[in-house]
Write a protein that holds these residues in place. Sequence first.
Motif, PDB file in Angstrom:
ATOM      1  N   THR A  95       0.780  -1.174   0.032  1.00  0.00           N
ATOM      2  CA  THR A  95       0.088  -0.130  -0.019  1.00  0.00           C
ATOM      3  C   THR A  95       0.694   1.213   0.018  1.00  0.00           C
ATOM      4  OG1 THR A  95      -0.188  -0.148   2.402  1.00  0.00           O
ATOM      5  CG2 THR A  95      -1.887  -1.168   1.082  1.00  0.00           C
ATOM      6  N   ALA A  96       0.567   2.052  -0.952  1.00  0.00           N
ATOM      7  CA  ALA A  96       1.170   3.415  -0.927  1.00  0.00           C
ATOM      8  C   ALA A  96       1.325   4.077   0.342  1.00  0.00           C
ATOM      9  CB  ALA A  96       0.756   4.299  -2.216  1.00  0.00           C
ATOM     10  N   LEU A  97       0.335   4.204   1.164  1.00  0.00           N
ATOM     11  CA  LEU A  97       0.159   4.899   2.505  1.00  0.00           C
ATOM     12  C   LEU A  97       0.554   3.603   3.294  1.00  0.00           C
ATOM     13  CD1 LEU A  97      -0.585   7.267   4.159  1.00  0.00           C
ATOM     14  CD2 LEU A  97      -2.789   6.009   4.562  1.00  0.00           C
ATOM     15  N   SER A  98       1.594   4.176   4.230  1.00  0.00           N
ATOM     16  CA  SER A  98       2.114   3.218   5.160  1.00  0.00           C
ATOM     17  C   SER A  98       1.375   2.890   6.200  1.00  0.00           C
ATOM     18  CB  SER A  98       3.704   3.471   5.703  1.00  0.00           C
ATOM     19  OG  SER A  98       3.407   4.933   6.526  1.00  0.00           O
ATOM     20  N   ARG A  99       1.089   1.804   6.900  1.00  0.00           N
ATOM     21  CA  ARG A  99       0.419   1.765   8.180  1.00  0.00           C
ATOM     22  C   ARG A  99       0.716   2.699   9.528  1.00  0.00           C
ATOM     23  NH1 ARG A  99       0.303  -4.755   9.713  1.00  0.00           N
ATOM     24  NH2 ARG A  99       2.742  -4.242   9.584  1.00  0.00           N
ATOM     25  N   ASP A 100       2.064   3.095   9.272  1.00  0.00           N
ATOM     26  CA  ASP A 100       2.346   4.010  10.316  1.00  0.00           C
ATOM     27  C   ASP A 100       1.918   5.367  10.055  1.00  0.00           C
ATOM     28  OD1 ASP A 100       3.649   5.155  12.554  1.00  0.00           O
ATOM     29  OD2 ASP A 100       5.564   5.616  11.228  1.00  0.00           O
ATOM     30  N   HIS A 101       1.957   5.824   8.745  1.00  0.00           N
ATOM     31  CA  HIS A 101       1.122   7.304   8.546  1.00  0.00           C
ATOM     32  C   HIS A 101      -0.518   7.171   8.587  1.00  0.00           C
ATOM     33  CE1 HIS A 101       4.491   9.457   6.240  1.00  0.00           C
ATOM     34  NE2 HIS A 101       4.944   8.908   7.091  1.00  0.00           N
ATOM     35  N   HIS A 102      -1.008   5.775   8.417  1.00  0.00           N
ATOM     36  CA  HIS A 102      -2.277   5.709   8.172  1.00  0.00           C
ATOM     37  C   HIS A 102      -2.758   5.642  10.010  1.00  0.00           C
ATOM     38  CE1 HIS A 102      -5.917   3.026   6.625  1.00  0.00           C
ATOM     39  NE2 HIS A 102      -6.130   4.073   7.144  1.00  0.00           N
ATOM     40  N   ALA A 103      -2.193   5.111  10.623  1.00  0.00           N
ATOM     41  CA  ALA A 103      -2.591   4.840  12.030  1.00  0.00           C
ATOM     42  C   ALA A 103      -2.638   6.352  12.699  1.00  0.00           C
ATOM     43  CB  ALA A 103      -1.900   3.923  13.043  1.00  0.00           C
ATOM     44  N   ARG A 104      -1.389   6.727  12.498  1.00  0.00           N
ATOM     45  CA  ARG A 104      -0.890   8.115  13.153  1.00  0.00           C
ATOM     46  C   ARG A 104      -1.539   9.405  12.874  1.00  0.00           C
ATOM     47  NH1 ARG A 104       5.359   8.003  14.836  1.00  0.00           N
ATOM     48  NH2 ARG A 104       4.525   9.835  15.985  1.00  0.00           N
ATOM     49  N   SER A 105      -2.146   9.363  11.647  1.00  0.00           N
ATOM     50  CA  SER A 105      -3.051  10.229  11.098  1.00  0.00           C
ATOM     51  C   SER A 105      -4.335  10.576  12.035  1.00  0.00           C
ATOM     52  CB  SER A 105      -3.575   9.982   9.590  1.00  0.00           C
ATOM     53  OG  SER A 105      -2.353  10.250   8.644  1.00  0.00           O
ATOM     54  N   TYR A 106      -4.815   9.610  12.567  1.00  0.00           N
ATOM     55  CA  TYR A 106      -5.820   9.679  13.521  1.00  0.00           C
ATOM     56  C   TYR A 106      -5.613  10.463  14.764  1.00  0.00           C
ATOM     57  CZ  TYR A 106      -8.107   6.137  10.537  1.00  0.00           C
ATOM     58  OH  TYR A 106      -8.585   5.593   9.430  1.00  0.00           O
ATOM     59  N   MET A 107      -4.241  10.721  14.993  1.00  0.00           N
ATOM     60  CA  MET A 107      -3.909  11.446  16.065  1.00  0.00           C
ATOM     61  C   MET A 107      -3.846  12.964  15.841  1.00  0.00           C
ATOM     62  SD  MET A 107      -0.836   9.017  16.976  1.00  0.00           S
ATOM     63  CE  MET A 107      -0.039   9.876  18.573  1.00  0.00           C
ATOM     64  N   SER A 108      -4.164  13.258  14.722  1.00  0.00           N
ATOM     65  CA  SER A 108      -3.612  14.742  14.182  1.00  0.00           C
ATOM     66  C   SER A 108      -4.778  15.722  14.737  1.00  0.00           C
ATOM     67  CB  SER A 108      -3.589  14.752  12.611  1.00  0.00           C
ATOM     68  OG  SER A 108      -3.508  16.269  12.138  1.00  0.00           O
ATOM     69  N   ASP A 109      -4.142  16.921  15.394  1.00  0.00           N
ATOM     70  CA  ASP A 109      -5.102  17.962  15.664  1.00  0.00           C
ATOM     71  C   ASP A 109      -5.837  18.485  14.590  1.00  0.00           C
ATOM     72  OD1 ASP A 109      -4.519  17.478  18.367  1.00  0.00           O
ATOM     73  OD2 ASP A 109      -3.039  19.039  18.359  1.00  0.00           O
ATOM     74  N   ASP A 110      -5.405  18.278  13.212  1.00  0.00           N
ATOM     75  CA  ASP A 110      -6.054  18.910  12.038  1.00  0.00           C
ATOM     76  C   ASP A 110      -7.460  17.970  11.937  1.00  0.00           C
ATOM     77  OD1 ASP A 110      -4.566  21.210  11.826  1.00  0.00           O
ATOM     78  OD2 ASP A 110      -3.098  19.953  10.587  1.00  0.00           O
ATOM     79  N   LEU A 111      -7.303  16.667  12.519  1.00  0.00           N
ATOM     80  CA  LEU A 111      -8.722  16.254  12.522  1.00  0.00           C
ATOM     81  C   LEU A 111      -9.466  16.212  13.607  1.00  0.00           C
ATOM     82  CD1 LEU A 111      -7.516  12.507  11.008  1.00  0.00           C
ATOM     83  CD2 LEU A 111      -8.634  14.467   9.654  1.00  0.00           C
ATOM     84  N   THR A 112      -9.206  17.325  14.661  1.00  0.00           N
ATOM     85  CA  THR A 112      -9.880  17.257  15.692  1.00  0.00           C
ATOM     86  C   THR A 112     -10.421  18.567  15.634  1.00  0.00           C
ATOM     87  OG1 THR A 112      -7.934  17.262  16.993  1.00  0.00           O
ATOM     88  CG2 THR A 112      -9.263  15.180  16.710  1.00  0.00           C
ATOM     89  N   PHE A 113      -9.752  19.489  16.603  1.00  0.00           N
ATOM     90  CA  PHE A 113     -10.156  20.558  17.074  1.00  0.00           C
ATOM     91  C   PHE A 113      -9.936  21.941  15.949  1.00  0.00           C
ATOM     92  CE2 PHE A 113      -6.166  20.331  19.022  1.00  0.00           C
ATOM     93  CZ  PHE A 113      -5.532  21.886  19.120  1.00  0.00           C
ATOM     94  N   ARG A 114      -8.701  21.709  15.359  1.00  0.00           N
ATOM     95  CA  ARG A 114      -8.257  22.661  14.140  1.00  0.00           C
ATOM     96  C   ARG A 114      -9.303  22.626  12.998  1.00  0.00           C
ATOM     97  NH1 ARG A 114      -2.173  21.420  14.630  1.00  0.00           N
ATOM     98  NH2 ARG A 114      -1.519  22.453  16.648  1.00  0.00           N
ATOM     99  N   GLY A 115      -9.291  21.534  12.550  1.00  0.00           N
ATOM    100  CA  GLY A 115     -10.356  21.061  11.479  1.00  0.00           C
ATOM    101  C   GLY A 115     -11.972  21.560  11.741  1.00  0.00           C
ATOM    102  N   VAL A 116     -12.250  21.191  12.882  1.00  0.00           N
ATOM    103  CA  VAL A 116     -13.652  21.581  13.098  1.00  0.00           C
ATOM    104  C   VAL A 116     -13.873  23.132  13.207  1.00  0.00           C
ATOM    105  CG1 VAL A 116     -13.912  21.474  15.611  1.00  0.00           C
ATOM    106  CG2 VAL A 116     -15.585  20.818  14.274  1.00  0.00           C
ATOM    107  N   ALA A 117     -12.653  23.786  14.017  1.00  0.00           N
ATOM    108  CA  ALA A 117     -12.684  25.384  14.007  1.00  0.00           C
ATOM    109  C   ALA A 117     -12.675  25.788  12.759  1.00  0.00           C
ATOM    110  CB  ALA A 117     -11.675  25.919  14.629  1.00  0.00           C
ATOM    111  N   ALA A 118     -11.987  25.531  11.636  1.00  0.00           N
ATOM    112  CA  ALA A 118     -11.936  25.803  10.410  1.00  0.00           C
ATOM    113  C   ALA A 118     -13.326  25.647   9.797  1.00  0.00           C
ATOM    114  CB  ALA A 118     -10.968  25.137   9.396  1.00  0.00           C
ATOM    115  N   TYR A 119     -14.124  24.518   9.943  1.00  0.00           N
ATOM    116  CA  TYR A 119     -15.378  24.072   9.393  1.00  0.00           C
ATOM    117  C   TYR A 119     -16.363  25.250   9.827  1.00  0.00           C
ATOM    118  CZ  TYR A 119     -19.814  22.013   9.763  1.00  0.00           C
ATOM    119  OH  TYR A 119     -21.256  21.565   9.736  1.00  0.00           O
TER     120      TYR A 119
END
Length: 343
Positions: free
Chosen positions: A245-269
């Motif tokens: 897979t082009a996206l590594s398991r490391d990058h895949h799993a740790r993306s869920y930890m990103s603040d941009d998928l939580t409060f930064r993303g929802v603030a922008a939304y």
Amino acid sequence: MALLQQEIILEPSASYPFHVLATHYSYRGNPFGNSEDALTLILFHALGVHKETWEVTVSRLFDLCTSTSSQIKIRDVFSIESPNHGRSAELNADQIAKQAVDNWPGEYAKATQRFLTADLSLGGSRVDFKSRNLVGICHSLGAAALFLAAQADPTLPFRFMIAFEPGVTDKDNEQRIRANFAASAWAWLREDVFRSRKSARKHLEENIMYATWDPRCLDLFVKYALIDHPAAKHPPPYTFRGVVTALSRDHHARSYMSDDLTFRGVAAYTSLTQKLPVHLIWGAVDEFANDDLRDFMALHGRTPASVSKIEEAGHMVVQQQPDACADQILSILLLETKRMSRL
């Protein structure tokens, strides 16, 4: 209707270290190819897939637009890829190895800004996105990239946005915490190496996470989300001619930890919903998002222009029901075109 597609590659620059790739879509004989009042759709993919994942939806949307009496004007479509996904991951492999893995959702937003502000030439003509009527269409991770990019550069002329299963929410939301825990565990455990694309296709169609996908989208995944294994370059007898897979398991799993998928993303939304129409579309099957999380996206200053569901689909709605996604996009394009004509 003959779909036309062209891959666009922006080389790294002094200010941005990654290749940025996008696929440009139009169709033969498009009467709106040079129309200044037509719409340019900018697409953002979900975590773990690739820029071509929208192809089935784009093809049907063009079919609908050429057959409808409403004459929705679509100039063209650009699907931008995150730098660590799909073919982008191959071109960026050396640079990716030098980077931290914690905030790739934010990196996707930066890649988007780089692409939409670049000196881009297409068919001998310069593409000036700031003179276009842009429509942002995103899925899951792509929502964070779209919202953050649009917030960071308000001069990007997005007229409205459509978000499928947007992957943003409050950092302390209990439903999202549970969903991210399950998703990251699955990402660490998923199979990522296969003997061949044929064996990968067989494995994936039998896997509960992919078995519900439209076969056309699964075929695109096998073609574009898998790349030659690095060991294919090793000399015999150590050569391994499989795929990974082009996206590594490391990058895949740790993306869920990103603040941009939580409060930064929802603030922008939240900010964007107060400035332009943002339409939300959910899969009717509860997976990442239950009713509480969906309701959260319409509370506390968040004012989506509309909220709808697609039946027989969960979080991967674009891959499960690509034709229904096109139908839903068309209905929103019709609504927004009428609104803009009254302004």
